[in-house]
Design a protein around this motif. Structure first.
Motif: not given
Length: 374
Positions: A1-4, A28-31, A121-127
């Motif tokens: 997971m690397s959304i910023t 910094r990444p948001w998990s 954030v959840a959608d980015a994590d899933a992708r």
């Protein structure tokens, strides 16, 4: 997971505004993202979890500094402040505290519900998870096909090096077969010492990852992989596959009487699943030392299920079919993802296996596959 922070502010529909973030805080990444107005939410936060708040927990601005300090100590990378709920605009004390502790601060407008930020954030994590699963499956398929080429091991090494963009070598006591760069002599010498010891082992030398290939007493070599991302589970899974494959791939062309390509690939897949567990460099578990078989592992699950009705076997089967992704397994089973995770943890306790490790999952996959469950 690397959304910023940059990824989130790119969602124009959210209307987020960066109030403060230096280069380091922005990177910094948001998990994950939680929302809370608790005076101390840290017991419910993990490393990398960001927080959304409206500030109802502060009776005065003097409470903001210690509140932010607790979040910083817990590893929170960012704070989103919801405006126009309790306060008009973001408090100056919050801006100063975030700057002091290096936490990115975003302003969330009144029209944007917190759940929309969490969903982004959840959608980015899933992708990202889906992309890594796809990459793993495609890479393992390419490696299996490479193993059937006339070049055998050399083809597997070349394909692995190309896929992970790092040098790869298979070191034996007499030679090193390399792809995309030679292993340094210090690495090759360390690998030969591992082979001389005759035990399954893994270590890191000068940034290279070394792992023995084969069973104790009959090691075929040491797979040496050059510097790469240490936190990439997908790459580690692929490298573990090659550890098994390196002892299996032919060094000459497969014979035609062995069946057509489809049959050979299916046999290879089954053998690899079994060998993945055998290639684990960790010490043998007590159950393995006692000669516990796959049938006994399955019987243990079924006895437990019969006594509790927890359906651990069915849950593990779906979980492994979905590449250990709880959300996908939950959809397949029609249950909540937290139920899947709880059952997987329970199954690990029942079987005395750490199912967070790839080798343990591969072992279980092989057991279920051998008994017609996969």
């Amino acid at each position: 997971m690397s959304i910023t922070v940059a990824d989130l502010t790119a969602h124009a529909q959210l209307g987020l505004r960066v109030v403060w973030a230096d280069e380091q805080a922005a990177a910094r990444p948001w998990s994950w993202v939680h929302s809370s107005d608790l005076a101390d939410p840290t017991p419910f936060l993990g490393e990398g979890d960001a927080l959304l708040t409206t500030g109802t927990q502060w009776s005065s601005d003097d409470e903001i500094e210690p509140w932010v300090a607790r979040l910083a100590a817990a590893g929170v990378p960012g704070i989103g402040f919801g405006t126009e709920v309790i306060r008009d605009g973001t408090p100056d004390a919050l801006v100063a505290a975030c700057e002091r502790h290096g936490i990115a601060l975003l302003e969330v407008p009144y029209r944007t519900p917190f759940i929309a930020v969490t969903r982004a954030v959840a959608d980015a994590d899933a992708r990202e998870r889906y992309a890594r699963v796809r990459w793993t499956l495609e890479t393992q398929r390419a490696l299996a096909l490479a193993a059937l080429r006339p070049e055998g091991v050399a083809a597997v090494l070349a394909e692995l090096a190309r896929r992970i963009e790092a040098p790869v070598a298979l070191v034996s006591l007499v030679e090193a077969e390399s792809a995309h760069g030679e292993a340094p002599e210090t690495v090759a010498e360390a690998a030969r010492r591992m082979l001389t010891a005759g035990r399954r082992a893994a270590r890191t030398v000068d940034g290279w990852s070394l792992q023995t290939v084969g069973a104790p007493g009959s090691l075929a070599g040491v797979l040496a992989v050059g510097p790469m991302s240490p936190d990439d589970d997908a790459v580690r899974a692929v490298v573990t596959s090659v550890v098994a494959m390196a002892g299996l791939a032919p060094r000459e062309a497969p014979r035609s009487e062995g069946g057509d390509a489809r049959e050979r690939l299916e046999r290879l897949r089954t053998q690899l699943a079994r060998l993945l567990a055998e290639s684990d460099p960790a010490p043998l578990r007590p159950a393995e030392q006692d000669g516990e078989t796959g049938a006994e592992l399955l019987a243990t699950l079924r006895v437990h299920d019969a006594g509790t009705g927890e359906e651990l076997e069915a849950t593990l089967t779906a979980w492994l079919q979905e590449d250990a992704v709880a959300e996908a397994a939950a959809l397949r089973l029609g249950i909540h993802r937290h139920t899947v995770r709880a059952r997987v943890r329970r199954a690990g306790d029942v079987l005395d296996r750490d199912l967070s490790s790839f080798a343990a999952r591969a072992e279980l996959w092989a057991v279920l596959h051998a008994h017609g469950r996969l």
